[in-house]
Design a protein around this motif. Structure first.
Motif, short mmCIF file in Angstrom:
data_model
loop_
_atom_site.label_atom_id
_atom_site.label_comp_id
_atom_site.label_asym_id
_atom_site.label_seq_id
_atom_site.Cartn_x
_atom_site.Cartn_y
_atom_site.Cartn_z
N ILE A 147 5.11 -3.55 -19.34
CA ILE A 147 4.26 -3.47 -18.14
C ILE A 147 4.63 -2.22 -17.35
O ILE A 147 3.77 -1.52 -16.83
CB ILE A 147 4.40 -4.76 -17.29
N GLY A 148 5.94 -1.94 -17.27
CA GLY A 148 6.44 -0.66 -16.76
C GLY A 148 6.01 -0.32 -15.35
O GLY A 148 5.39 0.72 -15.11
N LYS A 149 6.37 -1.18 -14.41
CA LYS A 149 6.02 -0.89 -13.01
C LYS A 149 6.83 0.30 -12.49
O LYS A 149 8.04 0.35 -12.65
CB LYS A 149 6.29 -2.13 -12.15
N SER A 150 6.14 1.24 -11.87
CA SER A 150 6.80 2.41 -11.27
C SER A 150 6.29 2.58 -9.85
O SER A 150 5.08 2.62 -9.62
CB SER A 150 6.48 3.69 -12.05
N GLU A 151 7.22 2.69 -8.90
CA GLU A 151 6.84 2.98 -7.53
C GLU A 151 7.11 4.46 -7.29
O GLU A 151 8.19 4.95 -7.58
CB GLU A 151 7.64 2.12 -6.56
N GLY A 152 6.11 5.18 -6.79
CA GLY A 152 6.28 6.61 -6.60
C GLY A 152 5.20 7.17 -5.70
O GLY A 152 4.78 6.52 -4.74
N ALA A 153 4.75 8.36 -6.05
CA ALA A 153 3.73 9.01 -5.23
C ALA A 153 2.79 9.82 -6.10
O ALA A 153 3.18 10.33 -7.15
CB ALA A 153 4.40 9.92 -4.20
N ARG A 154 1.55 9.91 -5.65
CA ARG A 154 0.59 10.87 -6.22
C ARG A 154 0.72 12.16 -5.41
O ARG A 154 0.74 12.13 -4.18
CB ARG A 154 -0.83 10.33 -6.10
N VAL A 155 0.83 13.27 -6.12
CA VAL A 155 0.98 14.57 -5.46
C VAL A 155 -0.16 15.47 -5.93
O VAL A 155 -0.44 15.54 -7.13
CB VAL A 155 2.34 15.22 -5.81
N HIS A 156 -0.80 16.15 -4.98
CA HIS A 156 -1.96 16.98 -5.29
C HIS A 156 -1.56 18.46 -5.37
O HIS A 156 -1.03 19.01 -4.41
CB HIS A 156 -3.05 16.80 -4.22
#
Length: 805
Positions: free
Chosen positions: A221-230
């Motif tokens: 399932i590989g849950k990752s908490e992070g951010a989208r960076v533009h």
């Protein structure tokens, strides 16, 4: 008793005649649902390894009946599958014919083992009465927006002419047959399992599963908490967005890498790099996803384009490489080579900048992938990882250059197969109203006869060649075309455990009362290879059915156990090619079902792999013959000593031994330590032989303890000594705790002179009893490697050393 096979056939016939193991839908007893992962009915039949797979639930089911439970222990067949279709292509014989023949063979072989299945509930996923409800459940998925069509790059196997799931591809080849697999775009049905990612993850805490299996699903399932960076493109209006779990390292991003098939690649590639980029894309598409993940050599191609770093405004070169996959994250990564092994290797291979932004505590060489204090990072300098991530996320959101996000590695489930032998989709595409699911009164959509079982060269399914199937007119006169793909084999197996609760219901997949009473499955046994396939899919379907209101429990399997494999006598996995298969019927004909059952349980810990041993099975056969001689003479008559001794009280020693055995066998069955339960019964048999008497009460009780393992012999003893009904259904014996206590000493056990564990025993324990106790110690059994001791050095109360060559 030399007529064990006759006795076995006699009791199997009586159990069937009396419907001894049929679950009672109206019972007031507590329920217990024990289930095996049902088999694919292959033409080659069963070997002893298959029988071993079914023994854990078999022993537990028999024990639970005796403990007063209403037990559901069914058997069925996962009958849609590639082998029957491949055989049909080769021979022209319809898969339904070969499948039905294989099912008949499996049923006969399973019955000769004496397994206590409720045969009245037998199901096959290829039966239209069954797959009607598989189709019905699919319509529920469609209605909830969980089934959709999408053009996706798929694993296409030209030899099998079908699409394979990622799990069915090994080293770039089909798991079945070893044929080459290529990636190509194709319109496919997908199931939106990703909508359930968080629940599939969180609800693992509700179930009693092996830790490695829970971890396997968590990682998949590989849950990752992070951010989208533009990252805006230099000299263009395009923006490339990446997902990162380490936004704190953004100042160390010196280049970007896109998946070669990312649609933006061709838009941003400069003219001078276009030919090289297109060549690289072509090479990538010839590789399977598995090969791309496994590839250690870093390859890539510069696009000629640059992004603008959102913080430093420096130009960031944009590359493509096959180690980035388009359907993971955004299909683009920011590369931080100082702190990521893959990015570091890529930067070294192509001479790209490497800027460290984490201070390694011990000045370790790059790439440093641990946690450190931020450096070279402007407003983050001096912060730890947690604080830096928090501050960077706040900065990105405040400046609209990114946002916090949770992502999952889990991807939607590819649910189409371009082949014949599977469930047809209950879907019609209308010219005037698009794609619609058929109502339940038009189900099942029956799999039609076809002239050719092979897909077309373009990969169109065989059903596309059948106009009578393809063309559809609704009762209201709307004209449409049916879907011609079929469902994968994992469709029918994703809910079969529910159908067993009410298998003859023609009005609904199962009644509310039946599922509410029987579910969840109390014990589910099968191989760990299903961790991220069947076990995940079944949980997903069950949760959807829970949301629809068709089931009352959020999880289908309360407890899961994985059985170890029975290896060939050469220690290798049983296979025809190795010539080490032990065919089940041959082995039963030679040794008897009771011997095979008991030996499988005696071989070693239930969850460990164990090698088949001809000498070991002979030893268990002799043990059961010794048990028989306690009760019967050579003509199969009860020995006169039992009749003479029926009013003779048991000696205190024998009474103690009996109660210790009841306690030990009870505990060991509960904890699935079947091998040590049998060892304890061997100790009791030795004790009985030392006595002058054969107390009838003791032998009746012993037959109850033996019943889960060797039920035919146990029934014969029970009947001939005057027990009422079947011993298989007699109440389990109780033990007196006071009689289980004993003066004990602790003795070290050595194997080849090396200490492997300790046992508790009486100071004057005889050698055979001491050895039997030693073999209950897992470390001793493992060190013995399934072999018998060549020499035993034993001094009462002082030393036990088992010598094995």
């Amino acid at each position: 008793m030399n007529n064990s096979r006759n006795i076995e056939k006699k009791w199997q016939a009586l159990w069937a005649q009396e419907k001894a193991f049929e679950a009672d839908p109206k019972s007031t007893k507590p329920k217990y649902y024990a289930l095996d992962m049902f088999p694919y009915p292959s033409g080659s039949g069963l070997h002893v390894g298959h029988a071993a797979s079914y023994m854990p639930t078999e022993v537990i089911s028999r024990y639970k009946r005796a403990k007063g439970f209403n037990v559901l222990h069914p058997m069925g067949y996962d009958a849609f599958g590639l082998p029957a279709e491949q055989y049909a292509i080769q021979t022209g014989i319809h898969p339904a014919i070969t499948t039905e023949k294989a099912i008949g063979n499996f049923r006969r072989q399973l019955q000769c083992v004496g397994l206590s299945f409720d045969w009245s509930r037998e199901i096959s996923t290829a039966d239209p009465k069954y797959y009607k409800w598989t189709q019905f459940i699919f319509t529920k998925l469609f209605e909830r927006g969980l089934a959709y069509q999408k053009e996706v790059p798929v694993n296409w196997c030209p030899a099998l002419k079908t699409v394979l799931a990622n799990e069915e591809v090994v080293d770039g080849k089909s798991e079945r047959g070893g044929h080459p697999v290529i990636r190509m775009p194709m319109k496919q049905w997908m199931l939106k399992i990703t909508d359930y990612a968080e629940r599939l993850l969180n609800d693992l805490d509700m179930i009693d599963w092996p830790e490695r299996t829970r971890e396997g699903q968590k990682n998949w399932i590989g849950k990752s908490e992070g951010a989208r960076v533009h990252f805006p493109l230099k000299d263009a209006k395009e923006i490339i967005t990446v997902f990162t779990t380490r936004p704190d390292t953004l100042f160390g991003a010196t280049f970007m890498v896109l998946a070669p098939e990312n649609p933006v690649v061709l838009k941003i590639t400069t003219p001078d790099q276009a030919a090289k980029v297109q060549d690289y894309i072509k090479k990538t598409l010839s590789k399977s996803e598995v090969d791309r993940k496994a590839n250690t050599e870093k390859t890539g191609q510069f696009t000629g384009a640059y992004a603008v770093h959102p913080l430093t405004q420096k130009p960031v070169p944009i590359w493509i490489s096959d180690y980035v996959l388009n359907d993971y994250g955004t299909g683009a990564i920011m590369a931080v080579p100082a702190h990521d092994q893959r990015d570091f290797e890529f930067a070294q291979a192509f001479g790209l900048d490497i800027v460290p932004v984490l201070q390694s505590p011990n000045n370790e060489p790059l790439p440093f992938e641990g946690d450190g204090i931020l450096i070279n990072s402007d407003f983050l300098n001096g912060l730890d990882k947690k604080s830096a991530i928090q501050k960077m996320n706040q900065h990105l959101e405040a400046t609209k250059k990114g946002e916090k996000e949770v992502q999952y590695k889990l991807r939607d489930w590819l649910f189409s197969r371009q082949r014949y032998w599977g469930e047809p989709f209950p879907m019609v595409r209308f010219s005037d109203k698009g794609l619609s699911a058929l109502p339940v009164n038009e189900l099942p959509v029956i799999l039609p006869e076809v002239a050719d079982y092979e897909p077309t060269e373009k990969g169109e399914p065989p059903l596309a060649r059948v106009p009578s199937f393809l063309n559809y007119t609704s009762p209201q006169g709307h004209i449409g075309t049916r879907e011609t793909d079929t469902m994968p084999g994992s469709a029918g197996s994703s809910w079969y455990f529910l159908r067993f609760t009410d298998p003859h219901n023609d009005a609904e997949p199962f009644s509310q009362d039946a599922q509410k009473y029987w579910m969840p499955v109390d014990l589910y046994v099968g191989g760990p290879e299903h961790t991220v396939g069947h076990l995940l899919y079944a949980r997903f379907w069950h949760k959807v059915l829970f949301d629809v209101g068709l089931v009352s429990h959020p999880e289908p399997f309360k407890k899961l156990a994985h059985q170890g494999m029975i290896l060939g006598k050469d220690g290798e996995k049983m296979s025809k090619s190795r010539g080490n298969v032990e065919p089940l019927e041959e082995v039963i004909e030679k040794y008897g079902a009771d011997t095979v059952r008991t030996f499988i349980c005696f071989l070693g810990p239930m969850d460990k792999d164990k090698a088949w041993s001809p000498t070991g099975v002979e030893g268990v056969k002799r043990f059961l013959e010794r048990v028989g001689r306690l009760v019967f003479d050579d003509q199969g008559q009860v020995i006169s000593q039992i009749t003479d001794d029926q009013n003779t009280p048991m000696s205190d020693d024998l009474k103690k031994s009996l109660h210790k055995t009841i306690k030990k066998v009870t505990h060991d069955i509960e904890t699935m330590g079947f091998n040590t339960a049998i060892s304890q019964m061997m100790i009791l048999v030795n004790e009985i032989y030392k006595q002058e008497t054969r107390p009838k009460d003791l032998l009746l009780t012993f037959s109850q303890l033996l019943m889960p393992f060797a039920p035919h012999l146990a029934e014969e003893i029970w009947q001939k000594l005057g027990g009422k009904g079947f011993v298989s259904l007699a109440p389990w014996p109780n033990f007196d705790e006071a009689l289980c206590k004993d003066d004990k000493i602790v003795l070290g056990v050595q194997v080849n002179g090396k200490m492997r564990g300790t046992i508790e025993l009486s100071p004057h324990e005889p050698q055979d009893a001491a050895v039997a106790l030693a073999m209950q110690v897992a470390a001793v059994a493992n060190a013995m490697g399934g072999k018998l001791a060549d020499k035993i050095i034993y001094k009462e109360g002082k030393i036990l050393n088992l010598i094995v060559k």
